[in-house]
Design a protein around this motif. Structure first.
Motif, mmCIF file in Angstrom:
data_model
loop_
_atom_site.group_PDB
_atom_site.id
_atom_site.type_symbol
_atom_site.label_atom_id
_atom_site.label_comp_id
_atom_site.label_asym_id
_atom_site.label_seq_id
_atom_site.Cartn_x
_atom_site.Cartn_y
_atom_site.Cartn_z
ATOM 1 N N GLU A 170 0.758 -1.187 0.080
ATOM 2 C CA GLU A 170 -0.062 0.036 -0.075
ATOM 3 C C GLU A 170 0.851 1.366 -0.049
ATOM 4 O O GLU A 170 0.447 2.135 -0.547
ATOM 5 N N LEU A 171 2.126 1.294 0.838
ATOM 6 C CA LEU A 171 3.180 2.509 0.985
ATOM 7 C C LEU A 171 3.424 2.782 -0.720
ATOM 8 O O LEU A 171 3.665 3.848 -1.009
ATOM 9 N N ALA A 172 3.899 1.628 -1.342
ATOM 10 C CA ALA A 172 4.478 1.765 -2.854
ATOM 11 C C ALA A 172 3.417 2.402 -3.617
ATOM 12 O O ALA A 172 3.671 3.346 -4.431
ATOM 13 N N ASP A 173 2.124 1.826 -3.644
ATOM 14 C CA ASP A 173 0.974 2.331 -4.204
ATOM 15 C C ASP A 173 0.788 3.986 -3.980
ATOM 16 O O ASP A 173 0.682 4.794 -4.797
ATOM 17 N N ARG A 174 1.013 4.473 -2.760
ATOM 18 C CA ARG A 174 0.660 5.577 -2.334
ATOM 19 C C ARG A 174 1.758 6.526 -3.055
ATOM 20 O O ARG A 174 1.684 7.595 -3.142
#
Length: 80
Positions: free
Chosen positions: A2-6
């Motif tokens: 999720e952090l990479a997507d953000r």
């Protein structure tokens, strides 16, 4: 994950805002600045302000047309 997507979303947003700001300044404000001002060396000639978006739009329409054509051809092959 999720952090990479953000991070990717933030980066894409930052790039989009930067391009929008650059183009807006180029098209709206730069014509009112004297042509001998140093800021003009950071921008392309005014003709490209129209040519680049037109070229990008025509290219996008061509790719979309080819994609839609390929999808239609594949769907007809599956029916037969």
């Amino acid at each position: 994950m999720e952090l990479a997507d953000r991070a990717v979303g933030f980066l894409l947003s930052l790039i989009s805002v930067s391009i929008f700001t650059y183009y807006s300044f180029w098209v709206i404000i730069l014509p009112f600045v004297n042509s001998d001002h140093f800021i003009h060396k950071y921008f392309l000639p005014q003709e490209y302000a129209i040519l680049i978006p037109v070229f990008a739009g025509v290219t996008l329409l061509c790719f979309l047309s080819v994609f839609i054509g390929l999808v239609i051809l594949k769907s007809k092959k599956k029916k037969a």
